[in-house]
Write an enzyme that holds these catalytic residues in place. Structure first.
Site, PDB file in Angstrom:
ATOM      1  CD  GLU A 149      -2.640   1.372   0.091  1.00  0.00           C
ATOM      2  OE1 GLU A 149      -3.393   0.464  -0.304  1.00  0.00           O
ATOM      3  OE2 GLU A 149      -2.504   2.457  -0.519  1.00  0.00           O
ATOM      4  CG  LEU A 248      13.202  17.677  -3.806  1.00  0.00           C
ATOM      5  CD1 LEU A 248      13.560  18.334  -5.134  1.00  0.00           C
ATOM      6  CD2 LEU A 248      14.456  17.034  -3.193  1.00  0.00           C
ATOM      7  CB  CYS A 258       5.740   4.002   7.002  1.00  0.00           C
ATOM      8  SG  CYS A 258       4.220   3.129   7.464  1.00  0.00           S
ATOM      9  CE  LYS A 261       6.231   0.057   9.747  1.00  0.00           C
ATOM     10  NZ  LYS A 261       6.385  -0.663   8.486  1.00  0.00           N
TER      11      LYS A 261
HETATM   12  P1  NAD Z   1      -1.969   0.356  12.711  1.00  0.00           P
HETATM   13  O1  NAD Z   1      -1.162   0.053  13.915  1.00  0.00           O
HETATM   14  O2  NAD Z   1      -2.684   1.665  12.626  1.00  0.00           O
HETATM   15  O3  NAD Z   1      -3.080  -0.781  12.500  1.00  0.00           O
HETATM   16  C1  NAD Z   1      -2.820  -2.134  12.608  1.00  0.00           C
HETATM   17  C2  NAD Z   1      -4.063  -2.796  13.188  1.00  0.00           C
HETATM   18  O4  NAD Z   1      -3.871  -4.205  13.195  1.00  0.00           O
HETATM   19  C3  NAD Z   1      -4.338  -2.413  14.650  1.00  0.00           C
HETATM   20  O5  NAD Z   1      -5.648  -1.889  14.748  1.00  0.00           O
HETATM   21  C4  NAD Z   1      -4.176  -3.725  15.429  1.00  0.00           C
HETATM   22  O6  NAD Z   1      -5.047  -3.839  16.518  1.00  0.00           O
HETATM   23  C5  NAD Z   1      -4.506  -4.739  14.349  1.00  0.00           C
HETATM   24  N1  NAD Z   1      -3.986  -6.085  14.617  1.00  0.00           N
HETATM   25  C6  NAD Z   1      -2.797  -6.449  15.137  1.00  0.00           C
HETATM   26  N2  NAD Z   1      -2.703  -7.791  15.205  1.00  0.00           N
HETATM   27  C7  NAD Z   1      -3.865  -8.291  14.707  1.00  0.00           C
HETATM   28  C8  NAD Z   1      -4.361  -9.612  14.493  1.00  0.00           C
HETATM   29  N3  NAD Z   1      -3.628 -10.683  14.809  1.00  0.00           N
HETATM   30  N4  NAD Z   1      -5.597  -9.759  13.967  1.00  0.00           N
HETATM   31  C9  NAD Z   1      -6.356  -8.689  13.662  1.00  0.00           C
HETATM   32  N5  NAD Z   1      -5.927  -7.405  13.833  1.00  0.00           N
HETATM   33  C10 NAD Z   1      -4.688  -7.217  14.348  1.00  0.00           C
HETATM   34  O7  NAD Z   1      -0.988   0.162  11.476  1.00  0.00           O
HETATM   35  P2  NAD Z   1      -1.047   0.898  10.059  1.00  0.00           P
HETATM   36  O8  NAD Z   1      -0.426   2.245  10.154  1.00  0.00           O
HETATM   37  O9  NAD Z   1      -2.411   0.760   9.488  1.00  0.00           O
HETATM   38  O10 NAD Z   1      -0.027  -0.007   9.218  1.00  0.00           O
HETATM   39  C11 NAD Z   1      -0.371  -1.336   8.869  1.00  0.00           C
HETATM   40  C12 NAD Z   1       0.661  -1.838   7.871  1.00  0.00           C
HETATM   41  O11 NAD Z   1       0.578  -1.082   6.666  1.00  0.00           O
HETATM   42  C13 NAD Z   1       2.112  -1.717   8.316  1.00  0.00           C
HETATM   43  O12 NAD Z   1       2.844  -2.797   7.792  1.00  0.00           O
HETATM   44  C14 NAD Z   1       2.584  -0.433   7.675  1.00  0.00           C
HETATM   45  O13 NAD Z   1       3.978  -0.414   7.454  1.00  0.00           O
HETATM   46  C15 NAD Z   1       1.842  -0.470   6.358  1.00  0.00           C
HETATM   47  N6  NAD Z   1       1.559   0.846   5.761  1.00  0.00           N
HETATM   48  C16 NAD Z   1       1.153   1.868   6.544  1.00  0.00           C
HETATM   49  C17 NAD Z   1       0.835   3.107   5.971  1.00  0.00           C
HETATM   50  C18 NAD Z   1       0.386   4.265   6.805  1.00  0.00           C
HETATM   51  O14 NAD Z   1       0.252   5.343   6.262  1.00  0.00           O
HETATM   52  N7  NAD Z   1       0.156   4.113   8.100  1.00  0.00           N
HETATM   53  C19 NAD Z   1       0.895   3.244   4.575  1.00  0.00           C
HETATM   54  C20 NAD Z   1       1.296   2.156   3.799  1.00  0.00           C
HETATM   55  C21 NAD Z   1       1.622   0.946   4.403  1.00  0.00           C
HETATM   56  C1  UGA Z   2       4.701   7.696   3.509  1.00  0.00           C
HETATM   57  C2  UGA Z   2       4.688   7.579   1.979  1.00  0.00           C
HETATM   58  O1  UGA Z   2       4.554   8.878   1.407  1.00  0.00           O
HETATM   59  C3  UGA Z   2       3.530   6.702   1.507  1.00  0.00           C
HETATM   60  O2  UGA Z   2       3.608   6.547   0.103  1.00  0.00           O
HETATM   61  C4  UGA Z   2       3.649   5.341   2.180  1.00  0.00           C
HETATM   62  O3  UGA Z   2       2.558   4.520   1.830  1.00  0.00           O
HETATM   63  C5  UGA Z   2       3.669   5.519   3.666  1.00  0.00           C
HETATM   64  O4  UGA Z   2       4.766   6.390   4.055  1.00  0.00           O
HETATM   65  C6  UGA Z   2       3.874   4.242   4.397  1.00  0.00           C
HETATM   66  O5  UGA Z   2       4.473   3.314   3.897  1.00  0.00           O
HETATM   67  O6  UGA Z   2       3.399   4.221   5.530  1.00  0.00           O
HETATM   68  P1  UGA Z   2       3.348   9.069   5.334  1.00  0.00           P
HETATM   69  O7  UGA Z   2       4.273   8.431   6.314  1.00  0.00           O
HETATM   70  O8  UGA Z   2       1.901   9.108   5.621  1.00  0.00           O
HETATM   71  O9  UGA Z   2       3.506   8.350   3.902  1.00  0.00           O
HETATM   72  O10 UGA Z   2       3.810  10.566   5.172  1.00  0.00           O
HETATM   73  P2  UGA Z   2       4.640  11.432   4.111  1.00  0.00           P
HETATM   74  O11 UGA Z   2       3.756  12.468   3.590  1.00  0.00           O
HETATM   75  O12 UGA Z   2       5.357  10.591   3.149  1.00  0.00           O
HETATM   76  O13 UGA Z   2       5.700  12.107   5.079  1.00  0.00           O
HETATM   77  C7  UGA Z   2       6.642  11.322   5.767  1.00  0.00           C
HETATM   78  C8  UGA Z   2       7.554  12.230   6.570  1.00  0.00           C
HETATM   79  O14 UGA Z   2       8.429  12.965   5.720  1.00  0.00           O
HETATM   80  C9  UGA Z   2       6.824  13.264   7.401  1.00  0.00           C
HETATM   81  O15 UGA Z   2       7.483  13.403   8.647  1.00  0.00           O
HETATM   82  C10 UGA Z   2       6.934  14.529   6.582  1.00  0.00           C
HETATM   83  O16 UGA Z   2       6.848  15.705   7.338  1.00  0.00           O
HETATM   84  C11 UGA Z   2       8.333  14.359   6.014  1.00  0.00           C
HETATM   85  N1  UGA Z   2       8.563  15.106   4.757  1.00  0.00           N
HETATM   86  C12 UGA Z   2       7.829  14.825   3.655  1.00  0.00           C
HETATM   87  C13 UGA Z   2       9.583  16.043   4.714  1.00  0.00           C
HETATM   88  O17 UGA Z   2      10.277  16.298   5.725  1.00  0.00           O
HETATM   89  N2  UGA Z   2       9.817  16.696   3.534  1.00  0.00           N
HETATM   90  C14 UGA Z   2       9.111  16.431   2.414  1.00  0.00           C
HETATM   91  O18 UGA Z   2       9.398  17.052   1.372  1.00  0.00           O
HETATM   92  C15 UGA Z   2       8.086  15.487   2.468  1.00  0.00           C
END
Ligand code: NAD
Ligand code: UGA
Length: 451
Positions: A149, A248, A258, A261
């Protein structure tokens, strides 16, 4: 329309489930957090994500969305998305416990021919691990697809509905097509690859974006030393279509749930497999340095931090989210407290309880103007729109001696100086040559799609 399940309903799962329902699918949503599920069942989102509540209400009203806090005896969905959390462990590797728990719960309940779709960001090879777990649970006719995603918090609904691409990886081409058909209404470009490549595309994308930010932050340091303006440098670089303007913006460095980590996890995987991820290590090092540079600016402006009072604007890791995971603003608060400053912190959506846990020595202030009384310096740490439009004259009048550290380069130096602030920013001249804020053209040129 298909019957699907989404396991793990956080920032990704909640948004994906609501959007899939909006596309017409019937979606069962399962999360082990009874607290989160109870909120979803009322049609509200437990996380702050613009536009999500509307979709949830609609999904519940039409009966296409169902939320549950335990696994049904038999999952009647034949495509199950896994979007549980995969946090970083101490040594940098992704912690796959939630994925393993989810698969352990899902596998015995699936019908033959079902598909498990990994939407969580997972180390390369996790697809094979999931396949193996399913087989050991007696499921010989299950396919696994990687569907990373790319949504961003704060614009997640728009990013899901208007993706730059959908990446699908599997060793089973038919499974890829079944998952692709779920997204058909979006008319998005679909890239079909093998499963390890799909997993790698996710890490490589996040690492590249983080690299872009660390690059411009290094340029900011050089600009500062040489008297150039990094915001104009980014503008000039970004006008080259091969470079592009997005990601940038120099500032505090990247934070969030994200990038930190994922960059570490990629470097860890690389090192474990015998390669030397020297670029990734520098990218991380530069990023850590940005927080310290901002602290130095406050320290220098105040002639020391002991006994000084600093108000931080913003607790979230960026604007338009309530997420404080690896928030640079929170890191600043904790570092300033460690150096003896009294820290106040404000945020329009992050709750006082969240701040109390993340920055225990900081005082949450509900109102910026009241919170500014007797303050020695204000640090703009999160560029929330409401903080860019404050009455800065009134703010300055409430402070002891007005100092503004704009660690997002989001304010106009001329305006700050005209109302009496000693103004400091990142990589651009603060004391000569008026500049207008860059936030507007950032938004205009971003074009709305996920990066
Ligand atoms: P989050 O912590 O907000 O949500 C994860 C959910 O999973 C929690 O509600 C938790 O209770 C639930 N969970 C944990 N173990 C479970 C189980 N065994 N069965 C059912 N539910 C369970 O996490 P998130 O930010 O949504 O991220 C989820 C994944 O997507 C991560 O791998 C992250 O790296 C990836 N990701 C996150 C983003 C983002 O913007 N947050 C964007 C792209 C990808
Ligand atoms: C980021 C990616 O943009 C998503 O494509 C990806 O799905 C996601 O991580 C993920 O894997 O979780 P997000 O963490 O929501 O999304 O936020 P961003 O808008 O990417 O910003 C990330 C960090 O970089 C923030 O702290 C932001 O302030 C910083 N940033 C961003 C800068 O310092 N400078 C920039 O020019 C852009």
């Amino acid at each position: 329309m298909s019957k699907i399940a989404v396991v793990g309903c956080g920032y990704v799962g909640g948004v994906s489930a609501a959007c899939f329902a909006e596309l017409g699918h019937s979606v069962d949503c399962i999360d082990v957090s009874a607290e989160r599920i109870a909120i979803y069942q009322t049609g509200k989102s437990p996380i702050y994500e613009p536009g999500l509540d509307e979709l949830l209400t609609k999904g519940l009203d039409t009966g296409r969305l169902r939320f549950m806090d335990s696994y049904p005896d038999m999952l009647d969905a034949d495509i199950v998305f896994v979007s549980v959390n995969t946090p970083g462990s101490q040594e940098g590797a992704a912690d796959l416990r939630a994925v393993r728990d989810a698969i352990t719960s899902i596998a015995p309940r699936l019908r033959p021919g079902s598909i498990i779709v990994n939407k969580s960001t997972v180390p390369i090879g996790t697809g094979d691990l999931v396949q193996g777990m399913a087989e050991r649970a007696g499921q010989k006719h299950i396919s696994v697809v990687s569907n990373p995603e790319f949504l961003r918090e704060g614009s997640a609904v728009g990013d899901f509905m208007k993706p730059d691409r959908i990446v699908l990886g599997s060793n089973d081409p038919e499974a890829i097509e079944r998952v692709a058909s779920l997204y058909a209404p979006l008319n998005a470009e679909v890239l079909r690859v093998d499963i390890r490549t799909a997993e790698m595309i996710k890490y490589a994308s996040n690492a590249f974006l983080a690299t872009k930010i660390s690059f411009i932050n290094e340029m900011a340091s050089i600009c500062e030393a040489l008297g150039a303006d990094v915001t104009d440098v980014a503008l000039g670089m970004g006008m080259d279509a091969r470079i592009g303007r997005q990601f940038l913006s120099a500032g505090l460095g990247w934070g969030g749930s994200c990038f930190p980590k994922d960059v570490r996890a990629l470097a860890h995987m690389a090192a474990v497999h015998g390669t030397h991820p020297q670029l990734l290590r520098s990218v991380i090092e530069i990023n850590n340095g940005q927080r310290l540079r901002a602290i130095s600016k406050v320290r220098e402006a105040l002639g020391g931090l002991e006994g000084k009072c600093v108000l931080i604007l913003g607790a979230a890791f960026k604007a338009n989210t309530d997420d404080t995971r690896n928030s640079p603003a929170i890191e600043l608060a904790n570092l300033l407290s460690l150096e003896g400053a009294a820290v106040r912190i404000a945020d329009p959506v992050v709750s006082p309880t969240q701040v109390a846990i993340a920055a225990p020595d900081a005082e949450f202030v509900a109102d910026v103007m009241n919170g500014a009384v007797g303050v020695d310096a204000v640090v703009l740490a999160t560029d929330w729109a409401e903080y860019l439009n404050l009455d800065f004259g009134a703010l300055a009048r409430r402070m002891n001696a007005p100092v503004m550290v704009d660690s997002r380069n989001a304010l106009a130096p001329s305006v700050m100086r005209s109302v009496g602030f000693a103004y400091f920013c990142i990589g651009r001249p603060a004391h000569e040559g008026d500049r207008e804020p860059v936030a507007e053209w950032d938004v205009a040129l971003a074009g709305g799609g996920a990066s």
